[in-house]
Design an enzyme around this catalytic site. Structure first.
Site, PDB file in Angstrom:
ATOM      1  N   ASP A   1       0.865  -1.185   0.000  1.00  0.00           N
ATOM      2  CA  ASP A   1       0.000   0.000   0.000  1.00  0.00           C
ATOM      3  C   ASP A   1       0.898   1.229   0.000  1.00  0.00           C
ATOM      4  O   ASP A   1       2.128   1.101  -0.077  1.00  0.00           O
ATOM      5  CB  ASP A   1      -0.956  -0.014   1.221  1.00  0.00           C
ATOM      6  CG  ASP A   1      -2.298   0.619   0.881  1.00  0.00           C
ATOM      7  OD1 ASP A   1      -2.300   1.795   0.493  1.00  0.00           O
ATOM      8  OD2 ASP A   1      -3.330  -0.070   0.997  1.00  0.00           O
TER       9      ASP A   1
ATOM     10  N   HIS B   1      -2.964   3.206  -4.533  1.00  0.00           N
ATOM     11  CA  HIS B   1      -2.318   2.777  -3.282  1.00  0.00           C
ATOM     12  C   HIS B   1      -0.926   2.213  -3.573  1.00  0.00           C
ATOM     13  O   HIS B   1      -0.565   1.135  -3.082  1.00  0.00           O
ATOM     14  CB  HIS B   1      -3.177   1.730  -2.576  1.00  0.00           C
ATOM     15  CG  HIS B   1      -4.416   2.312  -1.931  1.00  0.00           C
ATOM     16  ND1 HIS B   1      -4.357   3.158  -0.850  1.00  0.00           N
ATOM     17  CD2 HIS B   1      -5.727   2.172  -2.224  1.00  0.00           C
ATOM     18  CE1 HIS B   1      -5.591   3.517  -0.499  1.00  0.00           C
ATOM     19  NE2 HIS B   1      -6.448   2.933  -1.322  1.00  0.00           N
TER      20      HIS B   1
ATOM     21  N   GLU C   1      -9.901   2.720  -5.082  1.00  0.00           N
ATOM     22  CA  GLU C   1      -9.506   4.091  -4.780  1.00  0.00           C
ATOM     23  C   GLU C   1      -8.310   4.579  -5.610  1.00  0.00           C
ATOM     24  O   GLU C   1      -7.295   4.984  -5.054  1.00  0.00           O
ATOM     25  CB  GLU C   1      -9.185   4.211  -3.280  1.00  0.00           C
ATOM     26  CG  GLU C   1     -10.356   3.838  -2.391  1.00  0.00           C
ATOM     27  CD  GLU C   1     -10.053   3.905  -0.906  1.00  0.00           C
ATOM     28  OE1 GLU C   1     -10.960   4.269  -0.153  1.00  0.00           O
ATOM     29  OE2 GLU C   1      -8.905   3.598  -0.499  1.00  0.00           O
TER      30      GLU C   1
HETATM   31  C1  TNX Z   1     -10.803   1.860   2.232  1.00  0.00           C
HETATM   32  S1  TNX Z   1     -11.507  -1.016   1.587  1.00  0.00           S
HETATM   33  C2  TNX Z   1      -9.729   1.186   1.691  1.00  0.00           C
HETATM   34  C3  TNX Z   1      -8.509   1.004   2.484  1.00  0.00           C
HETATM   35  C4  TNX Z   1      -8.624   1.648   3.830  1.00  0.00           C
HETATM   36  C5  TNX Z   1      -9.999   1.378   4.387  1.00  0.00           C
HETATM   37  C6  TNX Z   1     -10.212   1.859   5.769  1.00  0.00           C
HETATM   38  C7  TNX Z   1     -10.590  -0.604   0.433  1.00  0.00           C
HETATM   39  C8  TNX Z   1     -10.644  -1.431  -0.720  1.00  0.00           C
HETATM   40  N1  TNX Z   1      -9.817   0.500   0.521  1.00  0.00           N
HETATM   41  O1  TNX Z   1      -7.395   1.472   1.780  1.00  0.00           O
HETATM   42  O2  TNX Z   1      -7.639   1.138   4.651  1.00  0.00           O
HETATM   43  O3  TNX Z   1     -10.952   2.003   3.555  1.00  0.00           O
HETATM   44  O4  TNX Z   1     -11.432   1.407   6.294  1.00  0.00           O
END
Ligand code: TNX
Length: 763
Positions: free
Chosen positions: A194, A267, A330
């Site tokens: 990440d 990420h 994301e």
């Molecule tokens: C969203 S869940 C993210 C993570 C974060 C998390 C915190 C997901 C696929 N991505 O990068 O750690 O929320 O709840």
């Protein structure tokens, strides 16, 4: 008839048939989690002693030895493992390849124990058996007689762990795997990369761990706070390939498949910091120190795919499981929008936009994986812009992604944030250690139904199961990992294993209490939030009095409290009967406990009392519906809102100013008004622009106590003080105007700022 009725029925037959003295079994002896598909308690016990033999054919030797080791660890008794059983006094296991792989039967009678299972089933039978072992008052180990036939409801029973935000050493990963195994979970989703750290050694790219495995510091506090402050302590770590092989083998012995996750295209800052060519700009960046979603992502140029294919080749060499997780969540599109290579790619392929470019990215990786007989799985954003048929989806942003995927024939693992995010609070945030946010109680997890009602019977087949996710932004220690997953993982285990018809939360909860003893035995730091003591501050504006009401949902035992005053004097512990009247600033501690000290829990409430505490208060404009908890009394309840904020202690205003009128009941001396405002700009909550206080003796003629402008307020921060010479007053008018439109470059630009006030104190 549901399982519980069946079980109760069978037991009552015995109770009536034999009388209590002979049949000493009790329903508590069968506190198995997850609840088996069918279970019939039988009279009597099997006693384990030094001579008891564990008998298993060679092929089951590893399962048998693990069982013997666990028994030794928990109860100090080491049994011998042999190929053949003795005549009596044995625990024998057999493999039946015609059974479903996860199914087993377990028969316990007074002279022996027999487990027959499929490929994984014997191991699950042994886990059930371990839960049935009890040490009686004479120190004898007994297993209550029973007939169990068991198999899981779902094939994907997952638990995830993020080791990027915080790193956990090999020994703890093994412990985590043991925790999963004890509750028959079969998939460990290992989030290895990440923005904040790359944790898997890749021989071809050593800098991924040498540079990408370390960050210069970590955010202190919560990312929603007003300012980023780093602890400036170098933080990192990674697993060597040797470590990984060891862990994969360890998991395999416990019938757990590891699904590794290599995040792309977002990420990815840790990877980019090690090899800057991976981003669009090629600029040198650093491994991220705070939490969130960032714009530096993998570019879509060919050299990036070359890199990722090399990485995935090594990953596939280490992890034998079918699925490889590639993230996909994301991924901001800002960099791609500016990047000539990405834009040329969009043109050349005739793509509509950057979302289709993300889809191209995932599909290209998917092709590579399927060439190597592996399947791709990713977060639900991989649905954006189309997805190839063989990819599987993890539905996290809700259940919609899962529904859409199943409808189009893609396999799905359900992990909705609402029920499956174990990084969320599991009780009232004011009673819990700092967490990311949210509110996911054990009961909520237990209530989860992985099959969405929207799906037809045919489409339902695409739901592989469900998974609990533990992101570790706010989980920095092994103890905290345990706290966040126990007991929520137990609730989830029943969701994914046990028949839907037999689910019953209060029955689960009483079985869970027995497991708390096991957690204590194993030294697990688990959450006792199900015993939460709820605090309710009552502002009685007729009597001008504050009190603290305490309640607890479960269990219904006694509560005790004691009070520490401002000078540190601590009162005696007393039994709680009615709401505690708060006369002065103080801290109240409360505790519940049973005789065994298992059910204990504890809360603290601080009060800072001023002349306005418990006074009558009115608001000219109501706060927003979203943040109006106990409006308007929240303003005079003696409790300052906590940071990070939660919806319970603050009143939120967005389009109107706050105008409060406080009636102190009589004319007194007033020299200072304190307004407790929140600054959490990332959440669009800004300090006010204007604060004005007027006071009056008769409620008709007001004089100004003071007024502050924006720069004075900014200097004061969240404790805004309006001071003057002592004035006589009974009525206090407090006018607070929010920032209004948020300016360029600030969080929430172009929107109206939120104004959050928790308390108005008067001195
Ligand atoms: C969203 S869940 C993210 C993570 C974060 C998390 C915190 C997901 C696929 N991505 O990068 O750690 O929320 O709840």
């Amino acid at each position: 008839m549901n399982r519980f009725v069946k079980l109760g029925f069978a037991l009552s037959l015995f109770l009536f048939g034999t009388g209590f003295s002979v049949f000493s079994q009790n329903i508590d002896d069968y506190a198995i989690i997850p609840l088996p598909k069918s279970m019939v308690p039988v009279k009597g016990y099997f006693v384990i002693n030094q001579k008891t033999v564990v008998a298993a054919p060679k092929i089951l030797n590893s399962d048998a030895s693990l069982f013997a080791d666990m028994l030794k660890e928990l109860y100090g008794l080491k049994l011998n493992v042999y190929d053949e059983a003795t005549k009596i006094n044995f625990i024998r296991m057999k493999l039946n390849p015609t059974l479903k792989p996860d199914a087993y039967s377990l028969v316990v009678n007074a002279s022996n124990v027999e487990i027959v299972g499929g490929k994984n089933g014997v191991f699950y039978g042994l886990q059930t058996l371990l839960q049935l072992v009890k040490s009686d008052s004479a120190g004898q180990l007994r297993i209550p007689c029973v007939n169990i036939m068991d198999e899981p409801r779902f094939g994907w029973r997952g638990m995830h762990l993020d080791v990027s935000r915080h790193f956990f050493p090999k020994a703890f990963i093994k412990k985590y795997i043991d925790y999963l195994a004890a509750y028959k979970m079969n998939t460990f989703h290992w989030h290895l990369t990440d923005d904040q750290g790359w944790r898997i050694e890749i021989k071809k790219y050593p800098k991924l761990t040498q540079i990408g495995g370390w960050r210069k510091g970590t955010l202190i506090g919560h990312s929603s706070s007003e300012r980023f402050v780093s602890d400036s302590v170098a933080y990192g770590g990674f697993y060597t390939q040797e470590d990984i092989r060891e862990i994969v083998a360890y998991a395999e012995a416990r019938h757990i498949t590891i699904v590794p996750e290599i995040e792309m295209p977002g990420h990815a800052m840790a990877a980019i910091s090690a090899y800057p060519f991976l981003s669009c700009s090629g600029k040198q960046i650093e491994v991220e120190q705070t939490w969130g979603v960032f714009e530096d992502v993998f570019c879509t140029k060919d050299s990036v795919f070359g890199f990722l294919e090399n990485v995935l080749t090594e990953v596939m060499g280490l992890f034998p499981g079918t699925y490889i997780h590639v993230g996909g969540d994301e991924c901001p599109k800002v960099a791609w929008k500016k990047c000539p290579v990405c834009q040329a790619r969009i043109k050349e392929l005739g793509l509509k936009d950057e979302y289709e470019l993300q889809s191209y990215f995932i599909k290209r990786i998917e092709k590579f994986l399927s060439k190597h007989n592996r399947k791709l799985i990713g977060w639900d954003e991989i649905l954006q812009g189309g997805l190839s048929a063989s990819a599987a989806v993890m539905s996290w942003q809700g259940v919609e992604g899962g529904i859409a995927a199943a409808k189009q024939g893609n396999y799905v693992v359900m992990t909705p944030g609402s029920h499956c995010y174990f990084d969320h609070y599991q009780g009232d945030p004011t009673n819990e250690p700092l967490a990311i946010g949210g509110y996911t109680t054990v009961e909520k997890v237990y209530s989860y139904e992985p099959i969405p009602a929207e799906l037809t019977t045919e489409q339902q087949k695409y739901i592989l199961g469900a998974q609990g996710n533990l992101w570790t932004e706010y989980v920095g220690s092994e103890k905290q990992v345990e706290y966040m997953i126990f007991p929520r993982m137990c609730a989830l285990s029943e969701v994914v294993w046990s028949p839907k018809e037999g689910k019953n939360y209060s029955d689960f909860r009483s079985r869970l209490l027995k497991h708390f003893h096991l957690f204590d035995k194993k030294g697990i730091h688990y959450a006792k939030s199900i015993f939460e003591i709820n605090k309710n501050v009552i502002a009685d504006t007729i009597k001008n009095q504050l009190s603290l009401e305490l309640t607890q949902v479960f269990p219904s035992g006694d509560l005790y409290y004691w009070i520490e005053d401002e000078n540190g004097y601590i009162s005696e512990r007393q039994k709680y009967v009615t709401p505690i009247v708060v006369k002065n600033s103080c801290t109240i501690f409360a505790e519940s406990r049973d005789d065994n000290e298992v059910l204990k829990n504890y809360v603290v409430q601080k009060f800072y009392l001023t002349k306005s505490s418990g006074a009558s208060v009115r608001l000219t404009n109501p706060p927003s519906d979203k943040y109006n908890y106990k409006s308007p009394y929240t303003l005079v309840d003696g409790v300052s809102g906590s940071i990070p904020w939660n919806g319970k202690e603050w009143l939120g205003f967005v389009d109107t100013p706050m105008e409060a009128l406080i009636d102190l009941g009589k004319v007194i001396d007033v020299s200072e008004v304190l307004i407790h405002a929140l600054k959490a700009e990332a959440s669009w909550i800004y300090l006010p622009k204007v604060v004005r206080v007027e006071v009056s003796v008769d409620g008709e003629e007001y004089v100004k106590l003071g007024e502050l402008n924006e720069s004075e307020i900014t200097q004061m921060g969240r404790m805004i003080k309006v001071k003057n010479n002592q004035l006589k007053a009974r009525y206090i008018k407090v006018y607070v105007e929010g920032l209004g439109l948020i300016g360029k470059g600030r969080a929430g630009e172009g929107h109206n700022a939120w104004l959050f006030i928790s308390e108005i104190g008067i001195e």
